[in-house]
Enzyme design. Structure first.
Site, mmCIF file in Angstrom:
data_model
loop_
_atom_site.group_PDB
_atom_site.id
_atom_site.type_symbol
_atom_site.label_atom_id
_atom_site.label_comp_id
_atom_site.label_asym_id
_atom_site.label_seq_id
_atom_site.Cartn_x
_atom_site.Cartn_y
_atom_site.Cartn_z
ATOM 1 N N GLY A 44 0.798 -1.173 0.130
ATOM 2 C CA GLY A 44 0.099 -0.140 0.203
ATOM 3 C C GLY A 44 0.799 1.316 -0.075
ATOM 4 N N GLN A 49 3.098 9.913 1.127
ATOM 5 C CA GLN A 49 4.510 9.340 1.000
ATOM 6 C C GLN A 49 5.572 9.701 -0.020
ATOM 7 O OE1 GLN A 49 2.534 5.196 2.115
ATOM 8 N NE2 GLN A 49 4.437 4.926 3.284
ATOM 9 N N CYS A 91 5.599 -0.001 7.620
ATOM 10 C CA CYS A 91 5.280 1.231 6.810
ATOM 11 C C CYS A 91 6.528 1.646 5.916
ATOM 12 C CB CYS A 91 4.844 2.487 7.659
ATOM 13 S SG CYS A 91 4.477 3.810 6.736
ATOM 14 N N LEU A 92 6.591 1.679 4.616
ATOM 15 C CA LEU A 92 7.590 2.098 3.783
ATOM 16 C C LEU A 92 8.182 3.409 4.425
ATOM 17 C CD1 LEU A 92 6.159 1.319 0.406
ATOM 18 C CD2 LEU A 92 7.897 -0.060 1.747
ATOM 19 N N HIS A 133 -4.784 1.814 7.392
ATOM 20 C CA HIS A 133 -3.450 2.481 7.284
ATOM 21 C C HIS A 133 -3.016 3.580 6.203
ATOM 22 C CE1 HIS A 133 1.225 1.426 7.847
ATOM 23 N NE2 HIS A 133 1.055 2.331 6.827
ATOM 24 N N GLU A 134 -3.500 3.252 5.190
ATOM 25 C CA GLU A 134 -3.377 4.391 3.937
ATOM 26 C C GLU A 134 -4.119 5.493 4.118
ATOM 27 O OE1 GLU A 134 -0.625 3.862 2.406
ATOM 28 O OE2 GLU A 134 -0.453 1.670 3.040
ATOM 29 N N HIS A 137 -2.802 7.629 6.697
ATOM 30 C CA HIS A 137 -1.537 8.744 5.792
ATOM 31 C C HIS A 137 -2.095 9.725 5.389
ATOM 32 C CE1 HIS A 137 2.339 6.488 6.172
ATOM 33 N NE2 HIS A 137 1.620 5.436 5.661
HETATM 34 NI NI NI Z 1 2.605 3.591 5.518
#
Ligand code: NI
Length: 166
Positions: A44, A49, A91-92, A133-134, A137
């Site tokens: 995701g 991000q 998370c990236l 989660h997304e 963000h």
């Molecule tokens: Ni994330």
């Protein structure tokens, strides 16, 4: 490929803007996000991000294995939540940490696809978790914000070490 913004970058803490016009730039951004997500690899990604404070997310639990499982959602909203599930999350933008996070087990997501058509996605388990989660963000919320204060402090310590931040 786009650069993935990491913890400490202010764009990750801003509330992202609604997208009022799904133009060519948005379409191009979403393709670049999908490529960046697959390359990472991740399941995701949210536009903040990659430095764009816009309400746009990409989700694909198969990381490109099955093109029919890719979701690109403009202005996504979680409109219904049901149940509870505890599982590990990463998370990236937060390299080097994984923590248990409580999320709803099932959600209903509404938003638009790139043709401006309204979408309704029923998700459960890991898919529901990724959508939550997304969408977080887009509101400047990171998964560590769901931890207890003590766990969050430890996670940030680890994170700063991984990112060589002071
Ligand atoms: Ni994330």
């Amino acid at each position: 490929m786009l650069e993935i913004r990491k913890y400490g970058d202010r764009v990750l803490r801003k509330r992202a803007e609604e997208i009022s016009d799904i133009n060519g730039e948005i379409v191009n951004l979403s393709s670049a996000m999908v490529e960046t997500m697959y390359d990472a690899p991740g399941i995701g990604l949210a536009a903040p991000q990659v430095g764009f404070s816009l309400r746009l997310i990409t989700v694909d639990l198969t990381v490109g294995e099955d093109p029919s499982k890719l979701f690109v959602v403009v202005n996504p909203r979680i409109v219904e939540k049901e149940g509870e599930a505890l599982d590990e999350e990463a998370c990236l933008s937060l390299p080097g940490i994984r923590e248990m996070v409580k999320r709803p087990y099932r959600v209903l997501v509404k938003g638009y696809n790139l043709d401006g058509k309204e979408l309704e996605i029923e998700a459960e388990g890991l898919l529901a978790r990724v959508f939550c989660h997304e969408v977080d963000h887009l509101d400047g919320v990171l998964f560590i914000d769901h931890l207890t204060p003590l766990k969050k402090r430890f996670a940030i310590k680890k994170l700063k070490k991984a990112l060589a931040l002071r």
